[in-house]
Design a protein around this motif. Structure first.
Motif, mmCIF file in Angstrom:
data_model
loop_
_atom_site.group_PDB
_atom_site.id
_atom_site.type_symbol
_atom_site.label_atom_id
_atom_site.label_comp_id
_atom_site.label_asym_id
_atom_site.label_seq_id
_atom_site.Cartn_x
_atom_site.Cartn_y
_atom_site.Cartn_z
ATOM 1 N N TYR A 1 2.200 -37.847 -116.071
ATOM 2 C CA TYR A 1 2.512 -36.899 -117.138
ATOM 3 C C TYR A 1 1.509 -35.745 -117.037
ATOM 4 N N THR A 2 1.791 -34.665 -117.726
ATOM 5 C CA THR A 2 0.861 -33.536 -117.682
ATOM 6 C C THR A 2 -0.330 -33.780 -118.599
ATOM 7 N N GLY A 3 -1.446 -33.174 -118.244
ATOM 8 C CA GLY A 3 -2.612 -33.253 -119.116
ATOM 9 C C GLY A 3 -2.336 -32.602 -120.461
ATOM 10 N N SER A 4 -1.479 -31.596 -120.454
ATOM 11 C CA SER A 4 -1.111 -30.916 -121.697
ATOM 12 C C SER A 4 -0.406 -31.867 -122.655
ATOM 13 N N LEU A 5 0.481 -32.706 -122.111
ATOM 14 C CA LEU A 5 1.175 -33.672 -122.965
ATOM 15 C C LEU A 5 0.191 -34.681 -123.538
#
Length: 277
Positions: free
Chosen positions: A41-45
């Motif tokens: 998953y993205t670090g932003s998520l």
């Protein structure tokens, strides 16, 4: 926008989940970006979930719990987080489902929530509301875990035949939903009876309702309309709804005949030759 350090774990189950996710991540010595890369998953998520701006899914939770060695702590939190997304008036119903030993429900318009596929639930919420559809869908699907736990309740559901014909989400969604009902029947997760059109007048014209039975607590009944619900332990009311349910069961097809009808509608109405929604 909520600042990471201002997150109050006592504000809500979602805030507490984010707080615990951050605590486990920092204990593991990982940045949000590093954890995101590990679990795909993205670090932003990861950051959005840590700051309670995004709802975690079951898949995300299972991956980060394993990656961080949380030993199931985040997985155990998830049902509480998702239940909190339910409308306030509906949370009591979800609590009753969790603790009941027997559940008897009548549903005249929709597939019962405990038996809805994710795609069908999404279609229902898309029609009823444009807000937070994914969050509401996740919360509804999460309720179904009680059917596969070590000691599940006994579930009996009577649904009108109209439920099988009311096309929600298109042909593929309905075919998948009816196939799921047959799977639940085969796995004995729930006893489903269909009230056929030929039954004519019946005891369920006033709408959906549920009767809950518990090990040590008195029986409870729950009735609902489009926007709200009402629960009661008033025994005359509970007995009246129990009798009404008994009449509906008597008028409905048997469990086996119901499964045959579901299969026939699935093939005739939603089969491959009817693939256009």
């Amino acid at each position: 926008m909520r600042h990471l350090n201002a997150l109050d774990p006592g504000a809500s189950p979602l805030d507490y989940y984010g707080y615990e996710l951050r605590r486990h991540r920092e204990t593991a010595g990982l940045t949000q970006k590093q954890l995101g890369a590990i679990v795909s998953y993205t670090g932003s998520l990861v950051g959005q979930i840590e700051t309670a701006r995004k709802l975690p899914t079951a898949e995300f939770t299972e991956r980060v719990d394993a990656a961080l060695g949380a030993e199931g702590a985040l997985i155990r939190l998830l049902p509480l987080v998702l239940r909190y997304q339910l409308p306030v008036w509906y949370r009591k119903y979800a609590e009753l489902e969790e603790t009941a030993r027997q559940i008897y429900a009548f549903q005249p318009q929709l597939v019962h929530g405990l038996l809805q596929t994710e795609a069908y639930a999404r279609a229902v919420f898309s029609v009823m509301s444009c807000a937070d559809v994914e969050e509401k869908t996740s919360a509804r699907v999460a309720r179904q875990q009680l059917l596969v736990r070590a000691r599940p309740p006994m579930v009996w559901i009577v649904m009108s035949e109209a439920v099988l014909h009311q096309r929600l989400g298109g042909t593929d969604v309905m075919r998948g939903q009816l196939a799921h009902l047959l799977t639940c029947h085969q796995d004995a997760r729930a006893n489903v009876q269909i009230l056929p059109f030929d039954a004519g007048g019946h005891a369920g014209f006033s709408g959906a309702f549920t009767v809950f039975r518990f090990e040590r607590e008195p029986d409870m009944a729950y009735t609902e309309d489009y926007r709200s619900g009402h629960s009661t332990i008033n025994q005359p009311e509970v007995q009246e709804l129990s009798l009404r349910y008994a009449h509906l069961q008597a008028a409905a097809l048997s469990v086996e005949d119901s499964a045959r009808l579901i299969r026939r509608v699935m093939e005739d109405r939603y089969g491959e030759h009817h693939a256009v929604a």
